[in-house]
Scaffold this active site. Sequence first.
Site: not given
Length: 376
Positions: A93, A95, A147, A217, A267, A305, A307, A310, A336
Amino acid sequence: MTRRFEFEKLGQDGKARLGVIRSPRGEIRTPAFMPVGTAGTVKAMMPESVASTGADILLGNTYHLMLRPTAERIDRLGGLHKFMNWDKPILTDSGGFQVMSLSNLRKMSEEGVTFKSHIDGSRHTLTPERSMEIQRLLGSDIVMCFDECTPFPADPKVSMESMRLSMRWAQRSREAFGDRPGHALFGIQQGSIYRDQRERSAELLKAIEFEGYAVGGLAVGEGQDTMFEVLDYAPDMLPEDKPRYLMGVGKPDDIVGAVARGIDMMDCVLPTRSGRTGQVFTRHGVLNIKNARHQDDPRPVDESCSCPACRNYSRAYLHHVFRAQEMISGMLLTWHNLQYYQDLMQGMRGAIAGGTFDQFQSDFHAQRAQGDIEPL
């Protein structure tokens, strides 16, 4: 492997888009969720573990990295990919958001923003040119324009002034970015909740030309209903043949709703931050591992799941290590949550490919409405 940065749309179901971003560091399947590696690490995770969940790309944070350890140091040490041992794409990003949200005593002008570090009080200036330089030193694959993240709520006049400043900064970002084959610069649409301003912002960005476009925004306190109202039209204003990125989103139902409205990339710190505070995302909604109902429960958090949390540990164990403040708690619950998010993205990609996205949405909401499994 391509030497260029390119986006190909592979399919569409309603407004939901299936695609792939090709870059010299690898392919990014879209819709994509990017785990956040703020300071050169996805908190509580090894890079190999993040990759194993299905993540194709990470987000790094310009503001945090410029303050510590500094972009110049990371550059001397071979760039951010080498520094943090992540060989897939990285988006950084600009900043701007952190300057607005974390820095006290900041001063904004046409030139940029001067602010004091939240770490040690040292003074810094961030301009479009400096933001591009930092992101070049970091070596990120996708660079974001500098921005101003318009605060919410903002009256139309304040929002318009902020949007126009961001568009002037977008032009300067484009010029400072220069010619960097294999790397991409994304423009950021602003305009708060005002349709005419979003339209104008999109027109100005398209005239500058970017490799991708973000909807900025949003997710700044306006609530889901208002966010979805803007997303009903804002992505459609952006080029059809370029990726569309919704910044800072979000909860699982935010993500599904955003994809349904034509968003390709997202994200959020939520899955990692929640993992460290005992909040667990599952197909049946959110559960809180610190609740006493889990202390004698030998079952996994989610039996479907894959992971390690789990596969190998019970709710009772995860409850215990969270209560005991053991580090493994944050590690397992973060893993997880990231796995759940990537499974959600994979499920949506499959549904778009199969033309069953409406059914996917219905099933998603119905499962979450059921709530967690009954206590023992």
